[in-house]
Design a protein around this motif. Structure first.
Motif, short mmCIF file in Angstrom:
data_model
loop_
_atom_site.label_atom_id
_atom_site.label_comp_id
_atom_site.label_asym_id
_atom_site.label_seq_id
_atom_site.Cartn_x
_atom_site.Cartn_y
_atom_site.Cartn_z
N MET A 81 0.85 -1.18 0.00
CA MET A 81 0.00 0.00 0.00
C MET A 81 0.89 1.24 0.00
SD MET A 81 -2.90 1.24 2.70
CE MET A 81 -4.33 0.59 1.87
N THR A 82 0.50 2.24 -0.78
CA THR A 82 1.26 3.49 -0.81
C THR A 82 0.63 4.49 0.15
OG1 THR A 82 -0.08 4.42 -2.59
CG2 THR A 82 1.88 3.13 -3.23
N LEU A 83 1.39 5.52 0.49
CA LEU A 83 0.88 6.54 1.39
C LEU A 83 -0.32 7.25 0.77
CD1 LEU A 83 1.19 8.00 4.09
CD2 LEU A 83 2.75 9.58 2.97
N SER A 84 -0.29 7.48 -0.53
CA SER A 84 -1.43 8.15 -1.17
C SER A 84 -2.68 7.27 -1.12
CB SER A 84 -1.09 8.52 -2.61
OG SER A 84 -0.75 7.39 -3.36
N GLU A 85 -2.52 5.95 -1.23
CA GLU A 85 -3.67 5.06 -1.09
C GLU A 85 -4.23 5.13 0.32
OE1 GLU A 85 -3.58 0.91 -2.75
OE2 GLU A 85 -1.53 1.53 -3.24
N PHE A 86 -3.33 5.17 1.33
CA PHE A 86 -3.78 5.28 2.72
C PHE A 86 -4.58 6.55 2.93
CE2 PHE A 86 -2.65 7.37 6.80
CZ PHE A 86 -3.53 6.67 7.60
N LYS A 87 -4.09 7.66 2.38
CA LYS A 87 -4.80 8.93 2.53
C LYS A 87 -6.17 8.88 1.86
CE LYS A 87 -0.77 11.93 2.91
NZ LYS A 87 -0.02 13.00 2.24
N ARG A 88 -6.24 8.18 0.75
CA ARG A 88 -7.51 8.09 0.02
C ARG A 88 -8.50 7.19 0.75
NH1 ARG A 88 -9.15 4.45 -3.39
NH2 ARG A 88 -7.08 3.58 -3.73
N VAL A 89 -8.03 6.02 1.21
CA VAL A 89 -8.90 5.02 1.83
C VAL A 89 -9.14 5.33 3.31
CG1 VAL A 89 -9.07 2.56 2.41
CG2 VAL A 89 -8.16 3.26 0.21
N GLY A 90 -8.12 5.81 4.01
CA GLY A 90 -8.26 6.11 5.43
C GLY A 90 -7.98 4.93 6.34
N LYS A 91 -7.51 3.82 5.78
CA LYS A 91 -7.18 2.62 6.57
C LYS A 91 -5.87 2.05 6.08
CE LYS A 91 -11.96 1.17 6.61
NZ LYS A 91 -12.85 0.07 6.27
N PHE A 92 -5.14 1.41 6.99
CA PHE A 92 -3.92 0.73 6.60
C PHE A 92 -4.24 -0.65 6.05
CE2 PHE A 92 -1.43 3.37 9.78
CZ PHE A 92 -0.81 4.10 8.80
N GLY A 93 -3.31 -1.19 5.26
CA GLY A 93 -3.49 -2.51 4.69
C GLY A 93 -3.01 -3.61 5.61
N CYS A 94 -2.00 -3.33 6.46
CA CYS A 94 -1.47 -4.35 7.36
C CYS A 94 -0.78 -3.67 8.54
CB CYS A 94 -0.47 -5.25 6.62
SG CYS A 94 1.05 -4.39 6.16
N SER A 95 -0.29 -4.47 9.47
CA SER A 95 0.36 -3.90 10.66
C SER A 95 1.72 -3.28 10.32
CB SER A 95 0.53 -4.97 11.73
OG SER A 95 1.33 -6.03 11.25
N GLN A 96 2.35 -3.71 9.27
CA GLN A 96 3.65 -3.17 8.86
C GLN A 96 3.53 -1.71 8.39
OE1 GLN A 96 6.68 -4.65 9.11
NE2 GLN A 96 7.61 -2.78 8.34
N CYS A 97 2.34 -1.31 7.95
CA CYS A 97 2.11 0.06 7.47
C CYS A 97 2.42 1.08 8.55
CB CYS A 97 0.68 0.23 6.99
SG CYS A 97 0.29 -0.65 5.46
N TYR A 98 2.17 0.73 9.82
CA TYR A 98 2.44 1.67 10.91
C TYR A 98 3.92 2.04 10.96
CZ TYR A 98 -2.26 1.16 12.75
OH TYR A 98 -3.61 1.17 12.90
N GLN A 99 4.80 1.05 10.77
CA GLN A 99 6.23 1.33 10.79
C GLN A 99 6.66 2.04 9.50
OE1 GLN A 99 5.20 -1.95 11.77
NE2 GLN A 99 5.34 -1.28 13.89
N THR A 100 6.09 1.65 8.38
CA THR A 100 6.47 2.23 7.10
C THR A 100 6.13 3.72 7.03
OG1 THR A 100 6.08 0.09 6.05
CG2 THR A 100 6.26 2.00 4.60
N PHE A 101 4.92 4.07 7.47
CA PHE A 101 4.44 5.45 7.36
C PHE A 101 4.56 6.21 8.68
CE2 PHE A 101 1.65 2.99 4.35
CZ PHE A 101 2.36 3.31 3.22
N GLU A 102 5.38 5.72 9.60
CA GLU A 102 5.50 6.29 10.94
C GLU A 102 5.78 7.79 10.94
OE1 GLU A 102 7.86 5.23 15.05
OE2 GLU A 102 8.72 4.58 13.15
N ASP A 103 6.67 8.24 10.08
CA ASP A 103 7.05 9.65 10.05
C ASP A 103 5.91 10.57 9.63
OD1 ASP A 103 9.59 8.86 10.77
OD2 ASP A 103 10.35 8.85 8.71
N TYR A 104 4.91 10.04 8.97
CA TYR A 104 3.81 10.84 8.46
C TYR A 104 2.57 10.78 9.36
CZ TYR A 104 6.83 10.73 4.46
OH TYR A 104 7.92 10.85 3.65
N LEU A 105 2.59 9.94 10.41
CA LEU A 105 1.41 9.75 11.24
C LEU A 105 1.26 10.78 12.35
CD1 LEU A 105 1.35 5.87 11.57
CD2 LEU A 105 0.12 7.33 9.99
N ASP A 106 2.36 11.20 12.97
CA ASP A 106 2.26 12.15 14.09
C ASP A 106 1.52 13.43 13.73
OD1 ASP A 106 3.25 10.61 16.11
OD2 ASP A 106 5.23 11.55 16.19
#
Length: 175
Positions: A81-106
C-alpha cells in the motif's frame, strides 16, 4: 437577499475574497455557485471519509509538492500500500504500514486528536481512587529519578515525602 448572478433565486451562500487588500463579497444561490465554480461537490456528496481525509492534506502548496515528491515512492513492503492510497482510503493494509508510514502519522494524529499523540486513558471518578493515586505515585517516581540524575537532592527529598504520603493513603507498602 436575492442572488447577484441570476437575480431569480434567493442567495443562500456568501463568499468573501480578499486579494491584495481588496475585499469582494458575493451573494449567490447554490445553482449559480456551482455554475460559476465558486464551489464543487463530488457526485456522490460528502461523506465522513471526505471530511477526515481533509485533515491529511497540508494547506501550504509548497509543502504539498515536496511531500508528493518524497512520498511518491513510499510503499509498504508487506502489503504494497502506498501513502497516497492510505490517505484516500483512510485505513492501513497491514500492521507493517504503521512502521512504514510512521514519520507521516504524528502530524495526522495531532490534527485529529487536538494535539495529543499518546493516549493516557481515563480513570472513572467513582471507582478509580486507588488507581489515580498509583498513577500519581508512578509520576512522582519518574520525577524523583530525574531529580536524582540532575543532583537536585533537596527537591528529590520533597518528592520522596510526597510518594510516602500517597503510599500511606492506598495502604500499600510499595518500595
Amino acid at each position: 437577499m436575492e442572488c447577484q448572478e441570476c437575480h431569480k433565486r434567493p442567495a443562500t451562500l456568501h463568499f468573501t475574497q480578499v486579494i491584495n487588500g481588496d475585499k469582494t463579497e458575493v451573494y449567490v444561490c447554490e445553482v449559480c455557485a456551482k455554475e460559476k465554480g465558486y464551489m464543487t461537490y463530488p457526485e456522490e456528496g460528502y461523506s465522513l471519509h471526505h471530511l477526515l481525509s481533509g485533515l491529511f492534506t497540508s494547506t501550504n502548496e509548497n509543502q504539498q509538492n515536496t511531500a508528493r515528491q518524497q512520498t511518491s515512492n513510499l510503499q509498504c513492503p508487506q502489503c504494497e500500500m502506498t501513502l497516497s492510497e492510505f490517505k484516500r482510503v483512510g485505513k492501513f493494509g497491514c500492521s507493517q504500514c504503521y512502521q512504514t508510514f510512521e514519520d507521516y502519522l504524528d502530524p495526522i494524529f495531532r490534527r485529529v486528536h487536538s494535539g495529543n499523540t499518546t493516549h493516557h486513558g481515563k480513570i472513572p471518578a467513582r471507582k478509580g481512587g486507588d488507581m489515580r493515586i498509583r498513577k500519581q505515585v508512578d509520576a512522582y517516581r519518574d520525577e524523583l529519578q530525574r531529580l536524582i540524575k540532575n543532583e537536585a537532592f533537596e527537591e528529590a527529598a520533597t518528592v520522596r515525602d510526597k510518594i510516602k504520603e500517597l503510599e500511606k493513603e492506598i495502604g500499600g507498602d510499595e518500595a
